[in-house]
Every structure is written in structure tokens, then in C-alpha cells.
Design an enzyme around this catalytic site. Structure first.
Site, PDB file in Angstrom:
ATOM      1  N   ASP A  61       0.837  -1.126   0.192  1.00  0.00           N
ATOM      2  CA  ASP A  61      -0.077  -0.187   0.011  1.00  0.00           C
ATOM      3  C   ASP A  61       0.873   1.354  -0.066  1.00  0.00           C
ATOM      4  OD1 ASP A  61      -2.713   1.381   0.639  1.00  0.00           O
ATOM      5  OD2 ASP A  61      -1.670   2.116   2.421  1.00  0.00           O
ATOM      6  N   THR A  94      -3.240   5.482  -3.931  1.00  0.00           N
ATOM      7  CA  THR A  94      -2.007   6.124  -3.558  1.00  0.00           C
ATOM      8  C   THR A  94      -0.880   5.793  -4.225  1.00  0.00           C
ATOM      9  OG1 THR A  94      -1.846   4.105  -2.022  1.00  0.00           O
ATOM     10  CG2 THR A  94      -2.893   6.013  -1.269  1.00  0.00           C
ATOM     11  N   THR A  95      -0.639   4.616  -4.648  1.00  0.00           N
ATOM     12  CA  THR A  95       0.463   4.574  -5.393  1.00  0.00           C
ATOM     13  C   THR A  95       0.231   5.063  -6.699  1.00  0.00           C
ATOM     14  OG1 THR A  95       0.647   2.020  -4.510  1.00  0.00           O
ATOM     15  CG2 THR A  95       2.128   2.583  -6.198  1.00  0.00           C
ATOM     16  N   ASP A 384      -9.129   0.035   1.592  1.00  0.00           N
ATOM     17  CA  ASP A 384      -9.084   0.559   0.425  1.00  0.00           C
ATOM     18  C   ASP A 384     -10.384   0.209  -0.343  1.00  0.00           C
ATOM     19  OD1 ASP A 384      -6.586   1.165   0.761  1.00  0.00           O
ATOM     20  OD2 ASP A 384      -5.737   0.293  -0.800  1.00  0.00           O
TER      21      ASP A 384
END
Ligand code: ADP
Ligand code: MG
Length: 546
Positions: A61, A94-95, A384
Site C-alpha cells: 500500500d 495512493t501508489t 481501500d
């Protein structure tokens, strides 16, 4: 005097100007993006991080990785901040946001090297971002039916250590999120994930109300209540006035007995108030002392002390109980109700289940997993997935993932770029090129042939805009049919934040920092672990996004 140098900054201050500052910041952003990019997508790898206390986290994550890395270079920290913000506002992507920002910086560097000025790059990027958002909104598909929600959940769970159970987890997530929906909004704070290590992920389940990681005060209190009348209270049931400093003069045994009796009477009085209200289950956010416990037990009340605020809130949402802050206010109309409250042991954990509530607006997921690392990693994936399902319920618009919507964007942005005159065109075209980084990275992480597949992908988009890369088979396929679906909101937010962060970094032409602030990589040895951003001119934190 004329040749005397003049110092306006304290000794030891570091200063990087113009090209040096830019080069340093771009490099830092690219380095960070390169670290996280190997985790992107279902075939992404995990990172193992150990903190200064020796605690291990295994995760892919993006936000978690960057948080644990404790980065101090200011430009890289800005990217950490956008990842955090992405996590908080939309729960996923997020990545992607950091990978995109890193690539925007990379392409900006190429433009700068070709002699294009920063202001032209910034202007081009800004226009391109606006256009990209417009395009995404246009190509988004309207859907928030249950089937779509499940696909959205599965896409978010992909590759997060739960592959063999993702179908089951997705069902749980969709059910949980729909159950708490109020007026089209699902506030996922009303869902708690109770992690219990020691069994398989497939044994996870959705409890119908609230599951609390706590057992009643005493073993002799009821463990199974039907038709529970529930009081929630933020009021201590203990002797308040008397603390260790209080001095009491007792001169005779009679007086001592009187004193004890008074104390007992007072506590008994408090418990009587609870009994009078009709409650048979008490969840107290404050303490309950031994004497009170004794009377509660005698009255057959199932009582809990020092219950977490978040649990109290969820119990309220589930049972309709109203929080009482003064025991005098505890009356029958403040009580909530649940058909069944019971204590059960799962593995070696005693949990309390508050179930059979009428229209509960809170739910709990009991997440099982063989070890703590497994459950922690899956809990993050669940977070998520809850975020994206809630976003989809709210907005009702989705995009096709697996690189499909990005390639579509690249194509349309390129057409737009061609229509713009002057040097700004070059910046827009580079921006379009930068977005290819998502499909390219998905392919790379799956160990496939990037150059050929990207070319095939672009060619295939002449036929259908839903073609993406199936990282499991290594072939191009229709991602809509494969059910790789993501909420529009996640992608919109990612592009907006990545664009803003890149712009902010590109605009910095001077870095002035206190001694060692720019070159240190973590908290300094003096034990000062305040590794926040060093004060920098013109960088007063991030502006609000969206
Ligand atoms: P992020 O932190 O950005 O959400 P992830 O590791 O979750 O990063 O990867 C998200 C990317 O993986 C998205 O671009 C999404 O479209 C892609 N993806 C998810 N599932 C699949 C799949 N089954 N096949 C191909 N790509 C997928
Ligand atoms: Mg994701």
C-alpha cells in the site's frame, strides 16, 4: 570594504538556487516514485519495512510504505503528503498518484533540458490536467448497482494478499457498505474491522451490528441477552470526590462505618438510576469501580467500562441509543435496543456482538487471517475497498482500469495537444506521454514485454476503449468484461493531486534550509525525531485539494 562578502543567512544554512534546486527536487520525486512503482497493480510486489522499534510491516500500500519510510527531503515529502491526502479523501490510488507525479516530473525535466521554460511547462501541465479531468468525466460510465460495486471492491483488493478469498471479502464489503448507507452516503467510519489472527481469511464474516473487542466487566454478568435495552454513557460510576489527597478525620468506629455506608449508598444510588431506566446492558466510556460492579452484577446488568469512543458511536448508530453524559439524564427514551447481545469466543478472543438491531447504520467485519501480518495487510486492503465502494455508491460513476482509461486519456490528450499552438503544445504532449506510466508499470510489474504490449494496446484502442492489460494472462483484453472497474473519483483526485504536486515542485527555484535539513535522510541523531518539513519560503504546506 567594496569586496567584503555580505552574509544574510546564518552559518551552515544550505542554499540551492535555480537549476540546482530544481534538479534536486525532481530527482527526489523520481526516486520516491521509483520505490513505490514496483508495488502497483495486482502483480506488484510487497515491501517489508522495519521501524525503529523493530516492528515489521509487510505491505504494498503506497501510503503505508511512504509513511513508514520517514522521508525528510522536502520535495519527496510533498509526494508523501499527496499520497496521504489521497488515502484520506478517496481511500485508494495512493501508489498511482505518486507514480504519476514522479513521471510528470521526469517529463518536465526532459522539457527543461530542451530549453523550455518552467512557466511554459507549468502552464501546459495545468491545461492538460484540466482537459484530462474533463475527458475522464466524459468517458465515465454511470453505475452503482450491486454487481458493479462488487467488481470495484475486487479490483481494489487485487494483489493485496487476499487473492484466494477476494470474492468472499468483496461480498462482505459491499454488504457492509450498503447496510450503512444513509441518503446515498456511506460513512465508512461506521464500519469497523475486527482483526483476529489464527484462522483462514475465508472464515471472515460480516456481523450484523457491532462487534466489540471487549467482554463484560465480570464473569458473573449475563453473557447472552435477548431484547437488550442499551444505555451508552460517558459518566463514571465511581466515587469522584475522594482522591488520595482528601483528608478525612475519623475519630470513632461509628463514624468510619457511616463513612463507608455513605460511599456505598452513593454508588448504589447511581446503579439504581441505571436499573430504573430499564437498561439491561450498559456501555460506559468511563470507569466503573468495584463496588459499582458488584451492584450492577446483582441487578443482572451486562456492563462494560472504558469502551472506546468509536465503539460507543457505532453502538449508537446500530441501536439508536443516545449518549448520556450526566447520569441524571438517563431515562428510558435514551436507551437503544438490540434483539441479541452476546459474548462469544473466537479463537482466543472474547468478543461482544450487538446484533439483531432494527435498521442498524453500523456494521462490523470480523477479519480472520493466519498471522498478524496477514490480517494487517488484508485489513489495509479492506480499507481501500470500503473506500472505493463508498465512493461508487455516492457518485455512481466508474472508469475501466487495467490501463484502459489511461490509454484512452493519452490518446485524447494527444489530440487536444495537437490543437494547441506554441511551445505549450510540447508540455501537453509530454503530459499525455507521462500518463502512459500506469499501463507501462502494470505490464512491467507483471514481468511482461513493455514495448510490444504498449504498442499493441494503443493499436487496440482504435477498436475499443475498454482494452487493457490482463496481468494474470499477460494478454490484452476487455477490462470492462473482466470487471476491472474503479470509481471515477479515485482517478480524478489522483490526477488533480499529482498535477498540483508536480507544479508546486517545479515552481521552487530556491531552497534555503537550516543546517543539514536538506541532506539528512531521517531523524537526526540528537534524538530529535521531528522530521517535519523544514521551513522553506513559498512552501507553506499544501494548498487544499479538490
Ligand atoms: P493504488 O495504490 O494506486 O490503488 P494498486 O496497487 O491498487 O495501486 O493498483 C491499482 C492499479 O491496478 C489500477 O491502475 C488498476 O486499474 C490496476 N488493476 C487492478 N486490478 C487489475 C487487474 N485485474 N488487471 C489489471 N490491472 C488491474
Ligand atoms: Mg489500489
Amino acid at each position: 570594504m567594496a569586496n567584503q562578502p555580505i552574509f544574510i543567512l546564518p552559518e551552515g544554512t544550505e542554499r540551492y538556487s535555480k537549476k540546482d534546486a530544481l534538479r534536486m527536487n525532481i530527482t527526489a520525486g523520481k526516486v520516491l516514485a521509483n520505490i513505490v512503482r514496483t508495488t502497483l497493480g495486482p502483480k506488484g510486489m510487497d515491501k517489508m519495512l522495519t521501524d525503529s522499534m523493530g516492528d515489521i510491516t509487510v505491505t504494498n500500500d503506497g501510503a503505508t510504505i511512504m509513511q513508514e519510510m520517514d522521508i525528510s527531503q522536502p520535495a519527496a515529502r510533498m509526494l508523501v503528503e499527496i499520497a496521504k491526502k489521497q488515502e484520506q479523501t478517496v481511500g485508494d490510488g495512493t501508489t498511482s498518484v505518486v507514480v504519476i507525479a514522479g513521471e510528470l516530473l521526469n517529463k518536465a525535466q526532459e522539457l527543461l533540458e530542451d530549453g523550455i521554460s518552467t512557466s511554459v511547462v507549468v502552464k501546459g501541465y495545468r491545461n492538460a490536467t484540466a482537459k484530462a479531468l474533463e475527458i475522464l468525466k466524459n468517458v465515465a460510465i454511470d453505475a452503482n448497482d450491486k454487481e458493479t460495486l462488487k467488481k470495484v471492491a475486487i479490483t481494489a483488493l487485487s494483489g493485496k494478499g487476499s487473492n484466494y478469498a477476494k470474492d468472499k471479502l468483496a461480498d462482505i464489503i459491499v454488504e457492509a457498505t450498503l447496510r450503512i448507507e444513509e441518503d446515498g452516503v456511506s460513512d465508512i467510519d461506521n464500519i469497523n474491522i475486527q482483526r483476529i489472527s489464527g484462522d483462514s481469511v475465508e472464515d471472515s464474516f460480516l456481523a450484523e451490528g457491532v462487534v466489540m473487542d471487549k467482554a463484560p466487566l465480570s464473569k458473573n454478568m449475563p453473557k447472552d441477552l435477548k431484547n437488550a435495552k442499551i444505555a451508552i454513557m460517558k459518566y463514571p460510576i465511581e466515587l469522584k470526590e475522594i482522591n488520595t489527597d482528601t483528608k478525612i478525620d475519623i475519630t470513632s468506629p461509628e463514624q468510619f462505618e457511616l463513612f463507608l455506608n455513605n460511599e456505598e449508598e452513593m454508588i448504589k444510588g447511581l446503579v439504581d438510576k441505571i436499573v430504573d431506566s430499564g437498561a439491561n446492558a450498559l456501555f460506559c466510556q468511563k470507569g466503573i469501580d468495584d463496588l459499582a460492579e458488584h451492584y450492577l452484577k446483582k441487578a443482572g446488568i451486562m456492563a462494560f467500562k472504558r469502551v472506546k469512543k468509536s465503539d460507543i458511536e457505532r453502538i449508537s448508530k446500530a441501536t439508536g441509543a443516545k449518549l448520556v453524559t450526566d447520569i441524571e439524564d438517563l431515562t428510558e427514551d435514551k436507551l437503544g435496543s438490540a434483539g441479541h447481545v452476546h459474548v462469544d469466543k473466537i479463537f482466543d478472543h472474547e468478543l461482544t456482538f450487538i446484533e439483531e438491531c432494527e435498521n442498524p447504520k453500523a456494521s462490523s467485519i470480523v477479519l480472520r487471517g493466519s498471522t498478524r501480518y496477514v490480517t494487517e495487510q488484508i485489513a489495509r486492503a479492506l480499507d481501500d475497498a470500503l473506500g472505493v465502494v463508498a465512493a461508487t455508491i455516492k457518485e455512481g460513476k466508474v472508469l475501466i482500469g487495467g490501463g484502459a482509461c489511461e490509454i484512452d486519456l493519452v490518446k485524447q490528450l494527444r489530440e487536444y495537444g495537437e490543437s494547441v499552438s506554441g511551445r505549450e503544445q510540447l508540455a501537453i504532449l509530454k503530459y499525455a506521454e507521462a500518463l502512459e506510466v500506469i499501463p507501462r508499470t502494470l505490464i512491467e510489474n507483471a514481468g511482461l514485454d513493455t514495448i510490444n504490449l504498449i504498442a499493441d494496446l494503443k493499436a487496440a484502442h482504435e477498436e475499443s476503449r475498454f482494452i487493457g492489460i490482463n496481468v494474470f494472462t499477460g494478454k490484452l483484453s476487455d477490462m470492462k468484461e473482466e470487471g476491472v472497474i474503479e470509481p471515477l473519483r479515485v482517478k480524478i483526485h489522483a490526477l488533480q493531486s499529482a498535477g498540483e504536486a508536480a507544479e508546486m515542485i517545479l515552481r521552487i527555484d530556491d531552497m534555503i534550509a537550516a543546517k543539514n535539513a536538506l541532506t539528512s535522510t531521517g531523524p537526526d541523531e540528537s534524538g530529535n525525531d521531528d522530521s517535519g518539513m523544514p521551513p522553506m519560503p513559498g512552501m507553506g504546506g499544501m494548498p487544499p485539494m479538490m
